[in-house]
Design a protein around this motif. Sequence first.
Motif, PDB file in Angstrom:
ATOM      1  N   GLU A 232      -7.261   6.013 -18.522  1.00 43.28           N
ATOM      2  CA  GLU A 232      -7.377   7.305 -19.226  1.00 43.28           C
ATOM      3  C   GLU A 232      -8.804   7.481 -19.733  1.00 43.28           C
ATOM      4  N   ALA A 233      -9.322   6.433 -20.369  1.00 43.11           N
ATOM      5  CA  ALA A 233     -10.666   6.517 -20.959  1.00 43.11           C
ATOM      6  C   ALA A 233     -11.727   6.750 -19.886  1.00 43.11           C
ATOM      7  N   GLU A 234     -11.492   6.220 -18.691  1.00 46.20           N
ATOM      8  CA  GLU A 234     -12.488   6.366 -17.621  1.00 46.20           C
ATOM      9  C   GLU A 234     -12.214   7.600 -16.763  1.00 46.20           C
ATOM     10  N   GLY A 235     -11.237   8.409 -17.162  1.00 43.13           N
ATOM     11  CA  GLY A 235     -11.010   9.700 -16.503  1.00 43.13           C
ATOM     12  C   GLY A 235     -10.305   9.619 -15.169  1.00 43.13           C
ATOM     13  N   VAL A 236      -9.594   8.508 -14.897  1.00 39.30           N
ATOM     14  CA  VAL A 236      -8.872   8.400 -13.626  1.00 39.30           C
ATOM     15  C   VAL A 236      -7.367   8.195 -13.850  1.00 39.30           C
ATOM     16  N   GLY A 237      -6.895   8.543 -15.055  1.00 37.87           N
ATOM     17  CA  GLY A 237      -5.480   8.354 -15.377  1.00 37.87           C
ATOM     18  C   GLY A 237      -4.558   9.137 -14.470  1.00 37.87           C
ATOM     19  N   ASP A 238      -5.087  10.207 -13.840  1.00 35.76           N
ATOM     20  CA  ASP A 238      -4.234  11.010 -12.938  1.00 35.76           C
ATOM     21  C   ASP A 238      -3.989  10.296 -11.614  1.00 35.76           C
ATOM     22  N   ARG A 239      -4.922   9.490 -11.159  1.00 38.13           N
ATOM     23  CA  ARG A 239      -4.744   8.859  -9.845  1.00 38.13           C
ATOM     24  C   ARG A 239      -4.680   7.334  -9.893  1.00 38.13           C
ATOM     25  N   ALA A 240      -4.747   6.754 -11.075  1.00 38.39           N
ATOM     26  CA  ALA A 240      -4.519   5.308 -11.236  1.00 38.39           C
ATOM     27  C   ALA A 240      -3.389   5.154 -12.249  1.00 38.39           C
ATOM     28  N   VAL A 241      -2.212   4.859 -11.719  1.00 37.61           N
ATOM     29  CA  VAL A 241      -0.996   4.841 -12.533  1.00 37.61           C
ATOM     30  C   VAL A 241      -0.522   3.387 -12.632  1.00 37.61           C
ATOM     31  N   PHE A 242      -0.159   2.968 -13.832  1.00 37.49           N
ATOM     32  CA  PHE A 242       0.194   1.556 -14.035  1.00 37.49           C
ATOM     33  C   PHE A 242       1.638   1.421 -14.486  1.00 37.49           C
ATOM     34  N   GLN A 243       2.267   0.377 -14.004  1.00 36.82           N
ATOM     35  CA  GLN A 243       3.684   0.175 -14.304  1.00 36.82           C
ATOM     36  C   GLN A 243       3.971  -1.327 -14.386  1.00 36.82           C
ATOM     37  N   THR A 244       4.830  -1.693 -15.324  1.00 36.71           N
ATOM     38  CA  THR A 244       5.232  -3.088 -15.420  1.00 36.71           C
ATOM     39  C   THR A 244       6.210  -3.403 -14.293  1.00 36.71           C
ATOM     40  N   ALA A 245       5.851  -4.335 -13.437  1.00 34.11           N
ATOM     41  CA  ALA A 245       6.737  -4.713 -12.327  1.00 34.11           C
ATOM     42  C   ALA A 245       6.311  -6.074 -11.793  1.00 34.11           C
ATOM     43  N   ALA A 246       7.290  -6.857 -11.396  1.00 37.41           N
ATOM     44  CA  ALA A 246       7.002  -8.163 -10.784  1.00 37.41           C
ATOM     45  C   ALA A 246       6.616  -7.965  -9.325  1.00 37.41           C
ATOM     46  N   ALA A 247       5.889  -8.936  -8.799  1.00 35.89           N
ATOM     47  CA  ALA A 247       5.351  -8.805  -7.436  1.00 35.89           C
ATOM     48  C   ALA A 247       6.441  -8.749  -6.380  1.00 35.89           C
ATOM     49  N   LYS A 248       7.611  -9.276  -6.699  1.00 32.86           N
ATOM     50  CA  LYS A 248       8.698  -9.251  -5.710  1.00 32.86           C
ATOM     51  C   LYS A 248       9.542  -7.999  -5.834  1.00 32.86           C
ATOM     52  N   ALA A 249       9.185  -7.116  -6.787  1.00 29.99           N
ATOM     53  CA  ALA A 249      10.081  -5.984  -7.055  1.00 29.99           C
ATOM     54  C   ALA A 249       9.349  -4.680  -7.315  1.00 29.99           C
ATOM     55  N   PHE A 250       8.050  -4.604  -7.048  1.00 30.64           N
ATOM     56  CA  PHE A 250       7.344  -3.354  -7.378  1.00 30.64           C
ATOM     57  C   PHE A 250       7.864  -2.229  -6.475  1.00 30.64           C
ATOM     58  N   PRO A 251       7.913  -1.002  -7.022  1.00 28.99           N
ATOM     59  CA  PRO A 251       8.503   0.108  -6.258  1.00 28.99           C
ATOM     60  C   PRO A 251       7.536   0.701  -5.234  1.00 28.99           C
ATOM     61  N   GLY A 252       8.103   1.489  -4.333  1.00 28.27           N
ATOM     62  CA  GLY A 252       7.295   2.226  -3.356  1.00 28.27           C
ATOM     63  C   GLY A 252       7.344   1.590  -1.983  1.00 28.27           C
ATOM     64  N   ASP A 253       7.056   2.430  -0.975  1.00 27.97           N
ATOM     65  CA  ASP A 253       6.960   1.901   0.388  1.00 27.97           C
ATOM     66  C   ASP A 253       5.925   2.708   1.157  1.00 27.97           C
ATOM     67  N   HIS A 254       5.639   2.279   2.352  1.00 26.05           N
ATOM     68  CA  HIS A 254       4.624   2.908   3.206  1.00 26.05           C
ATOM     69  C   HIS A 254       3.248   2.944   2.559  1.00 26.05           C
ATOM     70  N   TYR A 255       2.933   1.904   1.777  1.00 25.57           N
ATOM     71  CA  TYR A 255       1.569   1.807   1.248  1.00 25.57           C
ATOM     72  C   TYR A 255       0.589   1.609   2.407  1.00 25.57           C
ATOM     73  N   ASP A 256      -0.529   2.303   2.320  1.00 30.20           N
ATOM     74  CA  ASP A 256      -1.597   2.080   3.309  1.00 30.20           C
ATOM     75  C   ASP A 256      -2.331   0.772   3.023  1.00 30.20           C
ATOM     76  N   LEU A 257      -2.436   0.468   1.748  1.00 30.30           N
ATOM     77  CA  LEU A 257      -3.161  -0.738   1.342  1.00 30.30           C
ATOM     78  C   LEU A 257      -2.448  -1.346   0.143  1.00 30.30           C
ATOM     79  N   VAL A 258      -2.186  -2.644   0.222  1.00 32.93           N
ATOM     80  CA  VAL A 258      -1.747  -3.406  -0.956  1.00 32.93           C
ATOM     81  C   VAL A 258      -2.836  -4.441  -1.232  1.00 32.93           C
ATOM     82  N   CYS A 259      -3.180  -4.598  -2.501  1.00 31.01           N
ATOM     83  CA  CYS A 259      -4.212  -5.565  -2.878  1.00 31.01           C
ATOM     84  C   CYS A 259      -3.614  -6.581  -3.848  1.00 31.01           C
ATOM     85  N   ILE A 260      -4.052  -7.796  -3.723  1.00 26.97           N
ATOM     86  CA  ILE A 260      -3.817  -8.782  -4.792  1.00 26.97           C
ATOM     87  C   ILE A 260      -5.147  -9.474  -5.061  1.00 26.97           C
TER      88      ILE A 260
END
Length: 367
Positions: A232-260
Amino acid sequence: MLTEQSPPTDPAGPLPQTSPAGLDDFMGKMVGDMGAAMSAALVLLGDHLGLYRALADGGPATPAQLAARTGTTERYMREWLAGQAAAGYVTYDEDQHLFSLDPVQTMVFADEGGPVFLAGGFDVIAAMFRDEPKIAEAFKSGDGVGWHEHHACLFRGTERFFRPGYNANLLSSWIPALDGVEAKLKRGAVVADVGCGHGASTILMARAFPNSRFFGFDYHAPSVDQARKTAEAEGVGDRAVFQTAAAKAFPGDHYDLVCIFDALHDMGDPVGAAAHIRASLDPDGTWLLVEPFANDEMTDNLNPVGRMFYAASTMFCTPASLSQEVGLGLGAQAGEARLRKVCQDAGFTRFRRVAQTPFNLVFEVRP
Ligand SMILES: C[S@@+](CC[C@H](N)C(=O)[O-])C[C@H]1O[C@@H](n2cnc3c(N)ncnc32)[C@H](O)[C@@H]1O
């Protein structure tokens, strides 16, 4: 009772007449190591009190001048500056009686946004000492110690330790090294950053690729809250969304890129996490895996970088992994062969090293 005839003796016994070969050199090394360990607390003071920044901004100073600049007191400042000069962390001009930071010292201790800022990482060192009793208990029980069980200085310290490397490499080198990914990000891609911590990498990418959407996931809720605030402070809160989720259970599919970034080895079940990533990726998608630099053989990691990472692995990474389901305990010095096997076991068919730095191995992993 002591008499003149029986002088006091050293309770540890008499020193050997002849020292083993190499003792002098080893004592010299240990004086250097103990001095470094002790002066780590002085770096924390310099960072937390803004002493380095004030010395860089205001130029050469006497202890009294730097104390006045920073709202601190001269007597303490005199001692701190002398210790820093002895460490080689600040420069002392004997003729002018002034302390200063040269350009290299400025980059390392005062340039928070720069590519080689190291002072922030000393909060990680502080967490090692604060949490040592917990790790000592874990050594005896064999239990894990979760990432979330550490002192909060670890979370901020980790962000500040890793961010300079991401600033220096992620956009200029690592993403361009991936097949077709930069073009997708420019056009508009959907990206997950798993184990994102405070979101330094997520936010960096979100700033650079305004047409793309970024989702940062971490199981540690306070880190996710901090990432959200920073976005939010850096002005990207609209396109960088954060959620509490474990690596084996994060939501969503058809990601173009996953990073760790520097997190897979902290997970108890890296194969399970990798399998979930595979299931979440678009068939043409890419997993960008960044891990601490390590060679495959332990003997090839017995060097200064390996020393740092084995220490972090003992105090944080291995206990974190052992605290979770499966508890594989990869360790921070897993190396390419073991990481490749994790990815193969999860069903990935393509795995290649695309970049490396003294601190990082960077892999492109594809279905
Ligand atoms: C060394 S930190 C790296 C954080 C961040 N990627 C960075 O580079 O600054 C490891 C992160 O992995 C997260 N983590 C550990 N196990 C996890 C799991 N099973 N699922 C999601 N996140 C996990 C921790 O909470 C922590 O934020």
